[in-house]
Design a protein around this motif. Structure first.
Motif, short mmCIF file in Angstrom:
data_model
loop_
_atom_site.label_atom_id
_atom_site.label_comp_id
_atom_site.label_asym_id
_atom_site.label_seq_id
_atom_site.Cartn_x
_atom_site.Cartn_y
_atom_site.Cartn_z
N GLU A 65 -2.18 0.56 7.94
CA GLU A 65 -1.37 -0.58 7.50
C GLU A 65 -0.14 -0.13 6.71
O GLU A 65 0.94 -0.70 6.88
CB GLU A 65 -2.22 -1.54 6.65
CG GLU A 65 -1.45 -2.81 6.28
CD GLU A 65 -2.08 -3.60 5.15
OE1 GLU A 65 -3.27 -3.41 4.85
OE2 GLU A 65 -1.35 -4.42 4.55
N HIS A 71 2.62 -7.11 4.44
CA HIS A 71 1.25 -6.64 4.69
C HIS A 71 0.82 -7.00 6.10
O HIS A 71 1.44 -7.83 6.77
CB HIS A 71 0.27 -7.29 3.71
CG HIS A 71 0.31 -6.71 2.33
ND1 HIS A 71 -0.60 -5.80 1.87
CD2 HIS A 71 1.18 -6.91 1.31
CE1 HIS A 71 -0.30 -5.46 0.62
NE2 HIS A 71 0.78 -6.12 0.26
N ALA A 72 -0.29 -6.38 6.53
CA ALA A 72 -1.00 -6.84 7.72
C ALA A 72 -2.45 -7.03 7.30
O ALA A 72 -2.91 -6.45 6.32
CB ALA A 72 -0.88 -5.84 8.85
N HIS A 125 0.83 -1.23 0.00
CA HIS A 125 0.00 0.00 0.00
C HIS A 125 0.86 1.28 0.00
O HIS A 125 2.08 1.21 -0.17
CB HIS A 125 -1.00 -0.01 1.16
CG HIS A 125 -1.77 -1.29 1.25
ND1 HIS A 125 -2.83 -1.59 0.42
CD2 HIS A 125 -1.62 -2.38 2.06
CE1 HIS A 125 -3.29 -2.79 0.72
NE2 HIS A 125 -2.57 -3.30 1.70
ZN LIG Z 1 -2.42 -5.11 2.80
#
Ligand SMILES: [Zn+2]
Length: 230
Positions: free
Chosen positions: A66, A120-121, A31
């Protein structure tokens, strides 16, 4: 050995240890500050499209976006990999960028990365869900059988290493055929979903330096194991 000659040998040894045999890891911190919901093809030649960069989630307890977690964690991972002698290529090193998932895959391709780790989370509407997860390209969607098998091998080593962390929850290794950054990848690739920001306790855990360090060490060990046994 005279000192000039010794200096030369030392420089030569440094050159070989630093450059000649080094492996390149691409890190993609998932992101960015602003999503870009314009569309791009999910795979080369595909008519199916997805947002260039989706919004990402946000910590249910901490409120940490995030994209912030992803970059902070990626910097820690980068620094440890550099210490171990890897070359590291980051797809972004700030938040205020607009780099699509296709473009991120191309950065790894152009760097001829030996492995690409996408950080990522996770989010779930079920706030009790927790644990890390590793995503890899599916056998049919990967650009080659080798990318699939290498991605899987790397994920297995990283999984084994992460499971050494006391009390950690794992949701396993999941092959996916709908991830743009996988479908465009010409190098072995995986997504490390560090945990669920939608789970209030795991969100807090993910925000701590101590837990991040444990995850980073486990990733570095897993990556090391992968290259040693490849
Ligand atoms: Zn993500």
């Amino acid at each position: 050995m005279c000192s000039e000659r010794r200096k030369f040998v030392v420089i030569l040894a440094l050159f070989f240890s630093t450059f000649a045999f080094s492996l390149t890891i691409c890190i993609d911190p998932g992101h960015q500050k602003e999503a870009d919901l314009t569309l791009e093809p999910i795979a080369p030649g595909s008519e199916t499209t997805k947002a260039r960069v989706s919004t990402g989630t946000r910590g249910s307890s901490t409120g940490i976006p995030e994209y912030v977690f992803n970059l902070e964690f990626s910097f820690m991972l980068r620094d440890r990999l550099l210490q171990e002698g890897y070359e590291v290529v980051m797809t972004r090193d700030s938040h205020d960028v607009n780099i699509s998932n296709v473009e991120r895959a191309k950065i790894a391709n152009e760097a001829n990365a030996d492995l690409c780790i996408r950080v990522h989370a996770d989010y779930s509407s079920d706030s009790s869900l927790k644990g890390f997860m590793l995503l890899i390209p599916s056998e049919t969607s990967a650009q080659s059988p080798l990318i699939y098998s290498d991605s899987k091998k790397a994920a297995e080593k990283i999984m084994a290493s992460l499971l050494q962390i006391d009390g950690i929850d794992s949701l396993g290794i999941r092959p996916r055929d709908d991830i743009t950054g996988f479908n465009w990848s010409e190098v072995p690739v995986l997504i490390f979903e560090a945990g669920f920001m939608s789970n209030p306790e795991e969100d807090v855990l993910l925000s701590t330096r101590d837990y991040r360090e444990k995850l980073v060490e486990a990733l570095v060990t897993g990556i090391e194991d992968y290259f040693l046994t490849k």
